[in-house]
Design a protein around this motif. Structure first.
Motif, PDB file in Angstrom:
ATOM      1  N   ARG A 161      -1.749   4.395   3.594  1.00 31.94           N
ATOM      2  CA  ARG A 161      -2.396   4.627   4.885  1.00 31.94           C
ATOM      3  C   ARG A 161      -2.804   6.090   4.969  1.00 31.94           C
ATOM      4  NH1 ARG A 161      -1.729  -0.066   4.627  1.00 31.94           N
ATOM      5  NH2 ARG A 161      -0.934  -1.530   6.194  1.00 31.94           N
ATOM      6  N   GLU A 162      -3.833   6.353   5.748  1.00 30.62           N
ATOM      7  CA  GLU A 162      -4.221   7.730   6.030  1.00 30.62           C
ATOM      8  C   GLU A 162      -3.262   8.301   7.066  1.00 30.62           C
ATOM      9  OE1 GLU A 162      -6.612   9.480   4.538  1.00 30.62           O
ATOM     10  OE2 GLU A 162      -7.158   7.766   3.270  1.00 30.62           O
ATOM     11  N   LEU A 163      -3.083   9.607   7.041  1.00 28.73           N
ATOM     12  CA  LEU A 163      -2.158  10.257   7.954  1.00 28.73           C
ATOM     13  C   LEU A 163      -2.533   9.995   9.413  1.00 28.73           C
ATOM     14  CD1 LEU A 163       0.356  12.007   8.112  1.00 28.73           C
ATOM     15  CD2 LEU A 163      -1.103  14.026   8.012  1.00 28.73           C
ATOM     16  N   GLU A 164      -3.836   9.880   9.680  1.00 28.11           N
ATOM     17  CA  GLU A 164      -4.295   9.627  11.046  1.00 28.11           C
ATOM     18  C   GLU A 164      -3.843   8.256  11.559  1.00 28.11           C
ATOM     19  OE1 GLU A 164      -6.140  10.762   8.623  1.00 28.11           O
ATOM     20  OE2 GLU A 164      -6.665  12.793   9.300  1.00 28.11           O
ATOM     21  N   GLN A 165      -3.413   7.378  10.649  1.00 29.37           N
ATOM     22  CA  GLN A 165      -2.995   6.023  11.024  1.00 29.37           C
ATOM     23  C   GLN A 165      -1.489   5.922  11.274  1.00 29.37           C
ATOM     24  OE1 GLN A 165      -4.862   4.417   7.309  1.00 29.37           O
ATOM     25  NE2 GLN A 165      -5.716   2.874   8.688  1.00 29.37           N
ATOM     26  N   VAL A 166      -0.830   7.053  11.415  1.00 29.00           N
ATOM     27  CA  VAL A 166       0.626   7.047  11.493  1.00 29.00           C
ATOM     28  C   VAL A 166       1.147   6.224  12.675  1.00 29.00           C
ATOM     29  CG1 VAL A 166       0.749   9.238  12.778  1.00 29.00           C
ATOM     30  CG2 VAL A 166       2.714   8.466  11.414  1.00 29.00           C
ATOM     31  N   ASN A 167       0.546   6.361  13.848  1.00 31.10           N
ATOM     32  CA  ASN A 167       1.033   5.612  15.009  1.00 31.10           C
ATOM     33  C   ASN A 167       0.862   4.110  14.827  1.00 31.10           C
ATOM     34  OD1 ASN A 167       1.804   7.960  16.323  1.00 31.10           O
ATOM     35  ND2 ASN A 167      -0.151   8.185  17.378  1.00 31.10           N
ATOM     36  N   ALA A 168      -0.293   3.701  14.336  1.00 30.30           N
ATOM     37  CA  ALA A 168      -0.531   2.279  14.086  1.00 30.30           C
ATOM     38  C   ALA A 168       0.401   1.763  12.997  1.00 30.30           C
ATOM     39  CB  ALA A 168      -1.989   2.053  13.688  1.00 30.30           C
ATOM     40  N   SER A 169       0.703   2.611  12.034  1.00 29.06           N
ATOM     41  CA  SER A 169       1.592   2.217  10.932  1.00 29.06           C
ATOM     42  C   SER A 169       3.010   1.977  11.432  1.00 29.06           C
ATOM     43  CB  SER A 169       1.595   3.299   9.848  1.00 29.06           C
ATOM     44  OG  SER A 169       0.298   3.454   9.309  1.00 29.06           O
ATOM     45  N   GLU A 171       3.771   0.959  14.379  1.00 26.47           N
ATOM     46  CA  GLU A 171       3.706  -0.331  15.071  1.00 26.47           C
ATOM     47  C   GLU A 171       3.743  -1.485  14.081  1.00 26.47           C
ATOM     48  OE1 GLU A 171       3.944  -0.810  18.295  1.00 26.47           O
ATOM     49  OE2 GLU A 171       4.114   1.355  18.554  1.00 26.47           O
ATOM     50  N   GLU A 172       3.075  -1.337  12.946  1.00 26.19           N
ATOM     51  CA  GLU A 172       3.098  -2.368  11.900  1.00 26.19           C
ATOM     52  C   GLU A 172       4.525  -2.614  11.407  1.00 26.19           C
ATOM     53  OE1 GLU A 172      -0.167  -2.701   8.778  1.00 26.19           O
ATOM     54  OE2 GLU A 172      -0.314  -0.600   9.375  1.00 26.19           O
ATOM     55  N   VAL A 173       5.231  -1.525  11.167  1.00 29.96           N
ATOM     56  CA  VAL A 173       6.606  -1.632  10.672  1.00 29.96           C
ATOM     57  C   VAL A 173       7.491  -2.316  11.706  1.00 29.96           C
ATOM     58  CG1 VAL A 173       8.652  -0.332   9.985  1.00 29.96           C
ATOM     59  CG2 VAL A 173       6.408   0.338   9.108  1.00 29.96           C
ATOM     60  N   LEU A 174       7.378  -1.893  12.959  1.00 30.25           N
ATOM     61  CA  LEU A 174       8.201  -2.470  14.020  1.00 30.25           C
ATOM     62  C   LEU A 174       7.899  -3.951  14.233  1.00 30.25           C
ATOM     63  CD1 LEU A 174       8.156   0.430  16.642  1.00 30.25           C
ATOM     64  CD2 LEU A 174      10.007  -0.214  15.102  1.00 30.25           C
ATOM     65  N   ALA A 175       6.661  -4.347  13.970  1.00 29.61           N
ATOM     66  CA  ALA A 175       6.272  -5.740  14.137  1.00 29.61           C
ATOM     67  C   ALA A 175       6.618  -6.590  12.926  1.00 29.61           C
ATOM     68  CB  ALA A 175       4.773  -5.826  14.419  1.00 29.61           C
ATOM     69  N   GLY A 176       7.141  -5.946  11.870  1.00 29.96           N
ATOM     70  CA  GLY A 176       7.485  -6.683  10.658  1.00 29.96           C
ATOM     71  C   GLY A 176       6.276  -7.137   9.870  1.00 29.96           C
ATOM     72  N   ALA A 177       5.140  -6.452  10.067  1.00 26.09           N
ATOM     73  CA  ALA A 177       3.895  -6.859   9.421  1.00 26.09           C
ATOM     74  C   ALA A 177       3.655  -6.183   8.081  1.00 26.09           C
ATOM     75  CB  ALA A 177       2.720  -6.567  10.352  1.00 26.09           C
ATOM     76  N   PRO A 179       4.627  -5.725   4.181  1.00 24.42           N
ATOM     77  CA  PRO A 179       5.353  -6.446   3.134  1.00 24.42           C
ATOM     78  C   PRO A 179       6.584  -5.690   2.621  1.00 24.42           C
ATOM     79  CG  PRO A 179       2.998  -6.495   2.708  1.00 24.42           C
ATOM     80  CD  PRO A 179       3.208  -5.539   3.833  1.00 24.42           C
ATOM     81  N   ALA A 180       6.420  -4.401   2.371  1.00 23.42           N
ATOM     82  CA  ALA A 180       7.550  -3.628   1.840  1.00 23.42           C
ATOM     83  C   ALA A 180       7.522  -2.198   2.376  1.00 23.42           C
ATOM     84  CB  ALA A 180       7.536  -3.642   0.308  1.00 23.42           C
ATOM     85  N   ARG A 181       6.722  -1.332   1.735  1.00 22.95           N
ATOM     86  CA  ARG A 181       6.706   0.073   2.141  1.00 22.95           C
ATOM     87  C   ARG A 181       5.285   0.565   2.406  1.00 22.95           C
ATOM     88  NH1 ARG A 181      11.296   3.129   1.266  1.00 22.95           N
ATOM     89  NH2 ARG A 181      12.992   1.992   0.279  1.00 22.95           N
ATOM     90  N   LEU A 182       5.179   1.534   3.303  1.00 19.61           N
ATOM     91  CA  LEU A 182       3.920   2.235   3.541  1.00 19.61           C
ATOM     92  C   LEU A 182       4.058   3.665   3.042  1.00 19.61           C
ATOM     93  CD1 LEU A 182       2.903   1.185   7.178  1.00 19.61           C
ATOM     94  CD2 LEU A 182       2.156   0.188   5.010  1.00 19.61           C
ATOM     95  N   THR A 183       3.003   4.161   2.401  1.00 20.82           N
ATOM     96  CA  THR A 183       2.994   5.557   1.986  1.00 20.82           C
ATOM     97  C   THR A 183       1.742   6.213   2.568  1.00 20.82           C
ATOM     98  OG1 THR A 183       1.838   5.014  -0.076  1.00 20.82           O
ATOM     99  CG2 THR A 183       4.244   5.127  -0.155  1.00 20.82           C
TER     100      THR A 183
END
Length: 202
Positions: A161-169, A171-177, A179-183
């Motif tokens: 993910r781009e750094l600007e997407q941190v907030n949306a990312s 939310e993705e993690v909290l929603a369980g969406a 698969p494994a890890r985001l970098t």
């Protein structure tokens, strides 16, 4: 390193059955580490996507706890010698305990909001159950993890993910969406821009 230490602390021996509760950033690695020491692996989660990933990484059996009783499903496969709890839902801790065979080890890694665990003393004593807490690991564990990955023995599943997407990312993690890890991808131009912005006169 967190689940590598958990598998070491569980003292897994070849042929034992390890059940991993919660397949994600930690769980997908726990499956691989358990297989490396010769264990049979059962993966438990509530989403088909993560269970598909677990199967791809070598889990012998997968259990969707949203669709079936996970304790009975694990019992149908011979029960658990080791249960590694990576999910935070309170019900998972009870399920993991009930799935253990005599002499089983309950490995606690996740930290639920309530922060308390209740186990039945009668069953714990008569079945010789061990409850083991495991957090992160040592520098030596980290060296071993890097060596395993460099040798191609493990796969770290990531999405960028781009750094600007941190907030949306988040939310993705909290929603369980995820698969494994985001970098996050850091670009030199972004670092220079942030540095210049912080140095600008107010």
């Amino acid at each position: 390193m967190t689940t590598y230490a958990a598998i070491k602390n569980a003292r897994v021996t070849p042929g034992e059955t390890v059940v991993v509760f919660g397949i994600g950033g930690l769980g997908h690695l726990a499956i691989q580490y358990a297989r490396l020491v010769g264990a049979k692996v059962i993966a438990v989660d509530v989403t088909d996507e993560k269970l598909t990933l677990a199967a791809e990484l070598g889990a012998d059996h997968i259990v969707n706890a949203h669709e079936v009783d996970p304790v009975q499903a694990i019992r149908d496969h011979g029960g658990a010698d080791i249960a590694v709890v990576l999910a935070v839902a309170p019900s998972v801790f009870d399920q993991a305990f009930k799935a253990l065979n005599r002499g089983g080890r309950l490995i606690l890694v996740s930290l639920p909001a309530g922060g308390a665990l209740t186990v039945p003393v009668f069953d714990t004593v008569l079945k010789g159950i061990s409850v083991i807490g495991s957090i992160v690991g040592t520098r030596q564990d980290l060296v071993e993890v890097f060596a395993l990955h460099a040798a191609g023995r493990t796969r770290v599943i990531t999405e960028t993910r781009e750094l600007e997407q941190v907030n949306a990312s988040v939310e993705e993690v909290l929603a369980g969406a995820v698969p494994a890890r985001l970098t996050f991808v850091y670009h030199t131009a972004d670092i220079v821009r942030v540095r210049d912005e912080t140095r600008a006169p107010r």
